[in-house]
Structures are given as structure tokens and as C-alpha cells.
Enzyme design. Structure first.
Site, PDB file in Angstrom:
ATOM      1  N   LYS A   1      15.939  -6.376  -6.241  1.00  0.00           N
ATOM      2  CA  LYS A   1      15.367  -5.039  -6.185  1.00  0.00           C
ATOM      3  C   LYS A   1      16.017  -4.100  -7.196  1.00  0.00           C
ATOM      4  O   LYS A   1      17.237  -4.091  -7.356  1.00  0.00           O
ATOM      5  CB  LYS A   1      15.573  -4.438  -4.780  1.00  0.00           C
ATOM      6  CG  LYS A   1      14.704  -5.055  -3.692  1.00  0.00           C
ATOM      7  CD  LYS A   1      14.894  -4.289  -2.390  1.00  0.00           C
ATOM      8  CE  LYS A   1      14.342  -4.999  -1.174  1.00  0.00           C
ATOM      9  NZ  LYS A   1      12.873  -5.034  -1.115  1.00  0.00           N
TER      10      LYS A   1
ATOM     11  N   ARG B   1      -4.357  -1.999   6.585  1.00  0.00           N
ATOM     12  CA  ARG B   1      -5.706  -1.574   6.978  1.00  0.00           C
ATOM     13  C   ARG B   1      -6.203  -0.444   6.074  1.00  0.00           C
ATOM     14  O   ARG B   1      -7.389  -0.378   5.757  1.00  0.00           O
ATOM     15  CB  ARG B   1      -5.721  -1.117   8.436  1.00  0.00           C
ATOM     16  CG  ARG B   1      -5.753  -2.271   9.436  1.00  0.00           C
ATOM     17  CD  ARG B   1      -6.273  -1.784  10.774  1.00  0.00           C
ATOM     18  NE  ARG B   1      -6.177  -2.765  11.828  1.00  0.00           N
ATOM     19  CZ  ARG B   1      -7.109  -3.700  12.066  1.00  0.00           C
ATOM     20  NH1 ARG B   1      -8.176  -3.788  11.297  1.00  0.00           N
ATOM     21  NH2 ARG B   1      -6.954  -4.552  13.056  1.00  0.00           N
TER      22      ARG B   1
ATOM     23  N   GLY C   1      13.269  -2.362   7.696  1.00  0.00           N
ATOM     24  CA  GLY C   1      14.477  -2.235   8.512  1.00  0.00           C
ATOM     25  C   GLY C   1      14.232  -1.704   9.906  1.00  0.00           C
ATOM     26  O   GLY C   1      15.156  -1.258  10.586  1.00  0.00           O
TER      27      GLY C   1
ATOM     28  N   GLY D   1       8.915  -4.577   8.536  1.00  0.00           N
ATOM     29  CA  GLY D   1       8.824  -4.548   9.995  1.00  0.00           C
ATOM     30  C   GLY D   1       8.434  -5.853  10.641  1.00  0.00           C
ATOM     31  O   GLY D   1       8.341  -5.933  11.869  1.00  0.00           O
TER      32      GLY D   1
ATOM     33  N   GLY E   1      12.381  -9.055   5.875  1.00  0.00           N
ATOM     34  CA  GLY E   1      13.647  -8.486   5.448  1.00  0.00           C
ATOM     35  C   GLY E   1      14.703  -8.710   6.497  1.00  0.00           C
ATOM     36  O   GLY E   1      15.247  -9.803   6.664  1.00  0.00           O
ATOM     37  N   SER E   2      14.952  -7.677   7.262  1.00  0.00           N
ATOM     38  CA  SER E   2      16.014  -7.726   8.259  1.00  0.00           C
ATOM     39  C   SER E   2      15.669  -8.653   9.418  1.00  0.00           C
ATOM     40  O   SER E   2      16.542  -9.094  10.149  1.00  0.00           O
ATOM     41  CB  SER E   2      16.248  -6.314   8.801  1.00  0.00           C
ATOM     42  OG  SER E   2      16.160  -5.375   7.751  1.00  0.00           O
TER      43      SER E   2
ATOM     44  N   ASP F   1      14.646 -11.870   2.748  1.00  0.00           N
ATOM     45  CA  ASP F   1      15.812 -11.123   2.273  1.00  0.00           C
ATOM     46  C   ASP F   1      17.076 -11.897   2.612  1.00  0.00           C
ATOM     47  O   ASP F   1      17.243 -12.333   3.759  1.00  0.00           O
ATOM     48  CB  ASP F   1      15.911  -9.769   2.998  1.00  0.00           C
ATOM     49  CG  ASP F   1      15.005  -8.713   2.386  1.00  0.00           C
ATOM     50  OD1 ASP F   1      14.228  -9.042   1.478  1.00  0.00           O
ATOM     51  OD2 ASP F   1      15.086  -7.552   2.841  1.00  0.00           O
TER      52      ASP F   1
END
Lengths: 293, 190
Positions: free
Chosen positions: A80, A164, A152, A213, A234-235, A23
């Protein structure tokens, strides 16, 4: 000559395998990502951690920003669109971007229907928490999947849970008698033909990345060892102390995911990781993974 | 014969799968020590900037260069073709590392963005009359070749999409994404 075929849509995702999609919110960040070895960048106005912190309605990014990021790099660029917002998707396609993420990180505009992705020349990636969601998104035309995780948060627990779940359901299908697949399709709320195909192959017919995450090189390698085809970060990169170094380290850990010595080496002295959030401390109505159906 | 598939990033599993189908075991190559065990190497499709960076970081450029075309036959598909080319056009800002072993100039993303990706039959005389099914994904283009390089395949437009220089070969398309294993078999004979 046939343009924008299913093979080329799925094929681009195949070319991204074993890689890290990052990102970015500025052309400068996009350059840092490309320099670090990212296989693609996701052009955004705000990373999910900021969307989470600031609240409000999160929409498609300003086309000017998306175009500026596209101009800054030579690797594929994704952007996005909100779940169900087919006009945002039309706009992104008009910009000549390489992939659309119909994403739960943005605020959905249709609480029943996702975008009919078959109508587009541009390929789509969509999030999933389980096999039913994965197959429904494919039925709508998604050429690539990613498990949702919880964006995030810097907490990889949901990414693990979702991957999983998908893998477990595929293994169950694979072991079923063909007579049982009709009910399995009903229970998964997914088209029978796709269920039959996945049951026979024992795997998804499209590429599946992990998202939501991932904050450390070890997180990326964990998802790779579990069996994902690649990772979205991402973050986790630009909310950390030293983004360029962390980005490089996550790229190396994704390639050498089975080599703990290399993961140890690249993880040394990376500086501060992004602040993590425990999932049970997030109010239920602010969980992004629950968006999409 | 020991066939390696460069497994730093990209669609290396698709190549391994085609090789398996035709009864050839292959090795994933990620580090110089893996390279020592192989005498043929396939560089898969993927992102040339990513693969080039990892090749440099893990000190594989020089060992490959030293053996390329001699005791190491090499075939690059798409990103792999870019990595083999002596000259690369439209590189990322600041340049990008490559192997620079085949005497040809290759332009990255020559057809445009993903929206310009396409499928088209390829005339590949060395493999017989039946055309190959060409899958071109954000494909590069071979813009010019030196005297030691032979064009193997072309599009109806005349554009060269496959080239060979001794025991080195480049294709800008992806035979590993089709059911046709003829190009893999051709490489195994190089």
C-alpha cells in the site's frame, strides 16, 4: 516486446479473480496465507484494525518488511501507498512488487489529487464507494478496483453498500439513452468516454474486488453472490482465533460461493471471528472510506 | 462434445466468453460431479498454488489424471500449463500439487515479477502464417519437453510457449485475453 502494457496490468487482476487476497504483516503470515490458497498477499506493517486502534499517521510499510514478504512466497505481492504519495509508489515499484494499492487505509498526503498511475509500470488497485469514484480512479490509471467497505471493522455492511451503489449506477447508465450520458458523466464527475464505455457494456472494464469488513466465509460468499470478482480480507484472518483455518475456509467459500452446503461445512468450528465494530460507533473523522475523492 | 472450464479460481469467465462467441456452450467445473459431464477441459490462468490446492481438496486430481488425454482432452493456459506439467520448477516452499500429466518441465514466474509481464507475437505454424498475439502475465516457461511432446509455438528467442502431447495442450500465454479465437478452435479439434 512490449512490457507493462495496459493488457498485462488489467490481466494480472483477471488472473486473481475468484480468489482471496490476504493482508499479512510478517513473512510467516504470508506463508500461512499462501498455504491456505490465497491468490496474493498484501504486505503491511499493521492490519487496518490495529491502525484504527493505534491511530496516528499510517504510512507505507518498511521496504525491508515488504521485501522479506516478497521473498517468502511465490504468489503475487501487493503493497500500500498513501493516497497521493507518488514517491511511496515509486519506492514500491523499485522493490519489484507486483501491484500497488493506493489505499484509504493509510493517511492521505494529498487531499485533492490521487497518484497519476499512468506514469508507472507497476499496476495499481484503488478503492471506490460509488461509480464516480471508480471511474475517476480508472481515468487516473487504476487497472483494478475494489469497493472500499470500512477496513478494520469486521463489519461487511459498508462493503455491501459500496458494491450495491456501484452496480446500481452501472445498471442505470446501461438503461440510459445516449443523449442522457453527457449529463450522467457530469453528475458522476467522470470522463464521458469511460461513462459511455460502461453504459454500453453494462459493466466495468476492469476487475472489481470487495474489501473492508469481510470476516467470515459467509461474508466472502455474500460478496461473490452479489457479483464481485474476488475478495480482500484484511484484519479478518490474522485477528481471528485460528487464522490458518479461517483463511482456508474463506478461500473455499469464495470458490464455492453458490454452494451453501460447502459454505456450511467450511464454516463449522472455525473459532472466534475478529471482534466487529458497528459503523455508527466510529467517530465520523475516523471513517477510512471517506478518504479519497 | 461437452466442454468444461475449471472454475476453481482464475480467468475462467474469459474462456467461457470466447467459447460462447464461437457458438460453444460450456460448463463451469468445480466438483468431481461436474467433471463427469464433460469430455474436454480448459484449465484457465490464475494462481497454480490456489487451483492445485482446491483440486486436491475437492478430490479432482485422480479423476482428471485417469482420463487426461484419453476421453478427456485438456488445455491449460498459464497456471493451467503449470498444473499439467510432470515437473514444476520454482514451486512454493513445501511443494505444490499438480496433475503431472504432460511430459515437460515448466518453470513458474520464469520472467520475473509483474513488472516483467509482456506482450509479444508468437509463431504458431499449426494456425497459419499470421502470428498469435501473446500476452504473458507473470508467465511460466516450458524449459524442456519429452519425446512425446511437440512444440506448437515459440517466441523469437526460441522459447517454447505452446506444446501438445496427443489430446493435451499447454500454453504459457493467454489467448482468452485477445480477440483471436484460433487456439480455442484448435483445442476443440484435439
Amino acid at each position: 516486446m512490449e512490457m507493462s502494457t495496459w493488457t498485462t496490468k488489467v490481466g494480472l487482476a483477471q488472473m486473481l479473480k475468484g480468489g482471496v487476497i490476504m493482508d499479512v504483516v510478517t513473512p510467516e503470515q504470508a506463508r500461512i496465507a499462501e498455504e491456505a490458497g490465497a491468490v496474493a498477499v498484501m504486505a503491511l506493517e499493521r492490519v487496518p484494525a490495529d491502525i484504527r486502534a493505534q491511530g496516528g499517521v499510517a504510512r507505507m510499510s518498511d521496504p525491508e518488511l515488504i521485501a522479506a514478504i516478497k521473498a517468502a512466497v511465490t504468489i503475487p505481492v501487493m503493497a500500500k501507498a498513501r493516497i497521493g504519495h507518488f514517491v511511496e509508489a515509486q519506492v514500491i515499484e523499485a522493490l519489484g512488487i507486483d501491484y500497488i494499492d493506493e489505499s484509504e487505509v493509510l493517511t492521505p498526503v494529498d487531499e485533492e489529487h490521487h497518484i497519476n498511475k499512468h506514469k508507472f509500470k507497476i499496476p495499481f488497485v484503488c478503492g471506490c464507494r460509488n461509480l464516480g469514484e471508480a471511474l475517476r480512479r480508472m481515468a487516473e490509471g487504476a487497472a483494478m478496483l475494489r469497493t472500499k467497505g470500512e477496513a478494520g471493522t469486521g463489519n461487511v455492511v459498508e462493503a455491501v453498500r459500496h458494491f450495491r451503489a456501484v452496480q446500481g449506477e452501472i445498471r442505470r447508465l446501461h438503461s440510459m439513452d445516449e443523449d442522457e450520458l453527457f449529463t450522467a458523466a457530469k453528475n458522476l464527475q467522470a470522463p464521458y468516454e469511460l461513462v459511455k464505455q460502461v453504459a454500453a457494456a453494462g459493466r466495468l472494464p476492469v476487475v472489481n474486488f470487495a474489501a473492508g469488513g469481510i470476516a467470515t466465509p459467509a461474508d466472502a460468499a455474500l460478496m461473490m453472490q452479489l457479483g464481485v470478482d474476488g475478495v480482500f480480507v484484511g484484519s479478518g484472518i490474522f485477528k481471528s482465533g485460528d487464522p490458518a483455518r479461517r483463511a482456508r475456509a474463506i478461500v473455499e467459500a469464495t470458490t464455492h460461493y453458490n454452494d451453501p452446503e460447502i459454505i456450511a461445512e467450511v464454516s463449522r468450528g472455525l473459532g472466534e471471528a475478529m471482534v466487529g465494530i458497528n459503523i455508527d460507533q466510529i467517530p465520523a473523522d475516523q471513517l477510512m472510506a471517506k478518504r479519497g475523492w | 462434445m461437452k466442454v468444461g472450464v475449471l472454475a476453481l479460481q482464475g480467468d475462467f469467465r474469459e474462456h467461457i466468453e470466447v467459447l460462447r462467441r464461437i457458438g460453444v456452450q460450456s460448463l463451469e467445473v468445480r466438483l468431481p460431479k461436474h467433471l463427469e459431464a464433460v469430455d474436454r477441459l480448459i484449465i484457465p490462468g490464475g494462481e497454480s498454488t490456489t487451483i492445485g490446492r482446491l483440486l486436491t481438496l475437492y478430490k479432482m486430481i485422480d479423476p482428471i489424471r485417469a482420463r487426461a488425454g484419453r476421453d478427456l482432452a485438456i488445455w491449460g493456459t498459464c497456471a493451467g500449463a503449470i498444473l499439467l506439467a510432470r515437473t514444476v520448477l520454482d514451486v512454493k516452499q513445501g511443494g505444490q500439487p499438480g496433475l503431472e500429466v504432460m511430459d515437460m518441465a515448466v518453470r513458474r514466474n520464469a520472467y520475473g515479477s509483474q513488472l516483467d509481464s509482456f506482450e509479444q507475437p508468437i509463431d504458431f505454424p499449426a494456425l497459419g502464417d499470421a502470428p498469435l498475439h501473446g500476452v504473458f502475465i507473470r508467465a511460466p516457461q516450458i524449459e524442456s519437453v519429452g519425446p512425446s511432446v511437440r512444440a506448437l509455438g515459440s517466441l523469437p528467442s526460441g522459447a517454447i510457449v505452446a506444446a501438445q502431447q496427443g489430446r493435451m495442450m499447454a500454453t504459457t500465454f493467454h489467448p482468452e485475453l485477445t480477440g483471436d479465437d484460433r487456439v480455442h478452435r484448435y483445442f476443440l479439434e484435439l
